[in-house]
Design an enzyme around this catalytic site. Structure first.
Site, PDB file in Angstrom:
ATOM      1  N   ASN A  70      51.125 -45.367 -37.360  1.00 15.93           N
ATOM      2  CA  ASN A  70      49.876 -45.817 -37.983  1.00 15.93           C
ATOM      3  C   ASN A  70      50.064 -46.393 -39.377  1.00 15.93           C
ATOM      4  O   ASN A  70      49.148 -47.011 -39.922  1.00 15.93           O
ATOM      5  CB  ASN A  70      48.868 -44.665 -38.047  1.00 15.93           C
ATOM      6  CG  ASN A  70      48.479 -44.180 -36.667  1.00 15.93           C
ATOM      7  OD1 ASN A  70      48.944 -44.695 -35.661  1.00 15.93           O
ATOM      8  ND2 ASN A  70      47.620 -43.190 -36.620  1.00 15.93           N
ATOM      9  N   TYR A  77      55.857 -43.385 -39.491  1.00 18.79           N
ATOM     10  CA  TYR A  77      54.959 -43.094 -38.373  1.00 18.79           C
ATOM     11  C   TYR A  77      54.169 -44.355 -38.056  1.00 18.79           C
ATOM     12  O   TYR A  77      53.913 -45.193 -38.915  1.00 18.79           O
ATOM     13  CB  TYR A  77      54.041 -41.879 -38.616  1.00 18.79           C
ATOM     14  CG  TYR A  77      54.814 -40.591 -38.518  1.00 18.79           C
ATOM     15  CD1 TYR A  77      55.110 -40.023 -37.285  1.00 18.79           C
ATOM     16  CD2 TYR A  77      55.317 -39.976 -39.664  1.00 18.79           C
ATOM     17  CE1 TYR A  77      55.863 -38.862 -37.186  1.00 18.79           C
ATOM     18  CE2 TYR A  77      56.076 -38.816 -39.573  1.00 18.79           C
ATOM     19  CZ  TYR A  77      56.351 -38.268 -38.333  1.00 18.79           C
ATOM     20  OH  TYR A  77      57.103 -37.144 -38.226  1.00 18.79           O
ATOM     21  N   TYR A 123      59.665 -37.679 -30.552  1.00 20.50           N
ATOM     22  CA  TYR A 123      59.110 -38.939 -30.044  1.00 20.50           C
ATOM     23  C   TYR A 123      60.143 -39.806 -29.331  1.00 20.50           C
ATOM     24  O   TYR A 123      59.796 -40.838 -28.773  1.00 20.50           O
ATOM     25  CB  TYR A 123      58.474 -39.731 -31.195  1.00 20.50           C
ATOM     26  CG  TYR A 123      57.313 -39.011 -31.822  1.00 20.50           C
ATOM     27  CD1 TYR A 123      56.108 -38.867 -31.142  1.00 20.50           C
ATOM     28  CD2 TYR A 123      57.421 -38.444 -33.090  1.00 20.50           C
ATOM     29  CE1 TYR A 123      55.042 -38.188 -31.709  1.00 20.50           C
ATOM     30  CE2 TYR A 123      56.367 -37.769 -33.669  1.00 20.50           C
ATOM     31  CZ  TYR A 123      55.169 -37.643 -32.966  1.00 20.50           C
ATOM     32  OH  TYR A 123      54.124 -36.976 -33.532  1.00 20.50           O
ATOM     33  N   HIS A 126      55.571 -44.903 -26.744  1.00 21.52           N
ATOM     34  CA  HIS A 126      55.223 -45.471 -28.050  1.00 21.52           C
ATOM     35  C   HIS A 126      56.461 -45.870 -28.853  1.00 21.52           C
ATOM     36  O   HIS A 126      56.333 -46.533 -29.872  1.00 21.52           O
ATOM     37  CB  HIS A 126      54.405 -44.436 -28.841  1.00 21.52           C
ATOM     38  CG  HIS A 126      53.197 -45.008 -29.523  1.00 21.52           C
ATOM     39  ND1 HIS A 126      52.626 -46.219 -29.203  1.00 21.52           N
ATOM     40  CD2 HIS A 126      52.439 -44.522 -30.538  1.00 21.52           C
ATOM     41  CE1 HIS A 126      51.569 -46.438 -29.967  1.00 21.52           C
ATOM     42  NE2 HIS A 126      51.444 -45.428 -30.796  1.00 21.52           N
ATOM     43  N   ASN A 130      47.691 -49.333 -33.136  1.00 15.88           N
ATOM     44  CA  ASN A 130      47.557 -48.921 -34.535  1.00 15.88           C
ATOM     45  C   ASN A 130      48.693 -49.398 -35.436  1.00 15.88           C
ATOM     46  O   ASN A 130      48.486 -49.653 -36.626  1.00 15.88           O
ATOM     47  CB  ASN A 130      47.410 -47.399 -34.631  1.00 15.88           C
ATOM     48  CG  ASN A 130      46.059 -46.934 -34.114  1.00 15.88           C
ATOM     49  OD1 ASN A 130      45.078 -47.669 -34.188  1.00 15.88           O
ATOM     50  ND2 ASN A 130      46.005 -45.736 -33.574  1.00 15.88           N
TER      51      ASN A 130
END
Length: 194
Positions: free
Chosen positions: A66, A64, A14, A19, A113
């Site tokens: 969320n 993470y 990532y 994000h 989120n």
């Protein structure tokens, strides 16, 4: 004490994605103020330092995106900070142009989120935040694919400018100058030349 949280996803895959701009801004702040963000606490990597005479904790949740609220709630409780005035969350926003900032004192999750999780765990949407624009998702693109994608060379240049502005905004916000930061940085910047 001020907790500054940058949102992102852990693991190498990532790194450098849209994000993960929250992590990228934390890295910039850490470099600017010589703060090592390498201590594990409350399911986050944290670092302690001083910005503008104010004690700060920089945090990169490792839960993470969320589940970001789990880590943020734990940090807020442990350090006994007031989330309205002593918490600052930095994250990506697909409704803003690349590198554009939007500073807010409160607000809805706007479909993000990570922010949804934080609002849910804190039980309030009243906390300061810096949204960093990553550009609008192209038509027929899946949102998840878009935010987990990487920036073009031209976009990277604008993002670097945005990160520098975010570091300056953080300095103002921890000094209690959130309105000054909003006046200074909540304005349009130039778009990518086609």
């Amino acid at each position: 004490m001020f907790i500054i949280v940058g949102l992102g996803n852990p693991t190498l895959q990532y790194e450098g994605t849209r994000h993960n701009v929250g992590f990228d801004v934390i890295d910039k702040i850490a470099a600017e103020y010589n703060i090592s963000v390498d201590y594990r606490k409350s399911r986050a990597y944290i670092g302690k330092g001083i910005i503008n005479g104010q004690k700060v904790i920089l945090a990169k949740p490792q839960t993470y995106m969320n589940l970001s609220g789990e880590s943020v709630r734990s940090l807020v409780d442990y350090y006994k900070v007031d989330e309205e005035s002593e918490l600052l969350v930095i994250y990506d926003d697909v409704s803003l142009d690349v590198g554009q900032l939007r500073i807010r004192k409160k607000g809805s999750a706007g479909g993000h989120n990570g922010i949804k999780s934080i609002i849910s765990h804190l039980g309030t949407d009243v906390f300061q935040r810096i949204k960093v624009g990553v550009g609008e998702k192209p038509k027929n693109y899946d949102l998840a694919d878009y935010v987990l994608g990487h920036f073009s060379k031209a976009e990277k240049e604008l993002m670097e400018e945005g990160y520098d502005c975010a570091v300056n905004a953080v300095s103002l916000i921890v000094a209690g100058e959130v309105d000054t930061a909003m006046n200074e940085y909540n304005k349009k910047i130039k778009k990518i030349k086609e």
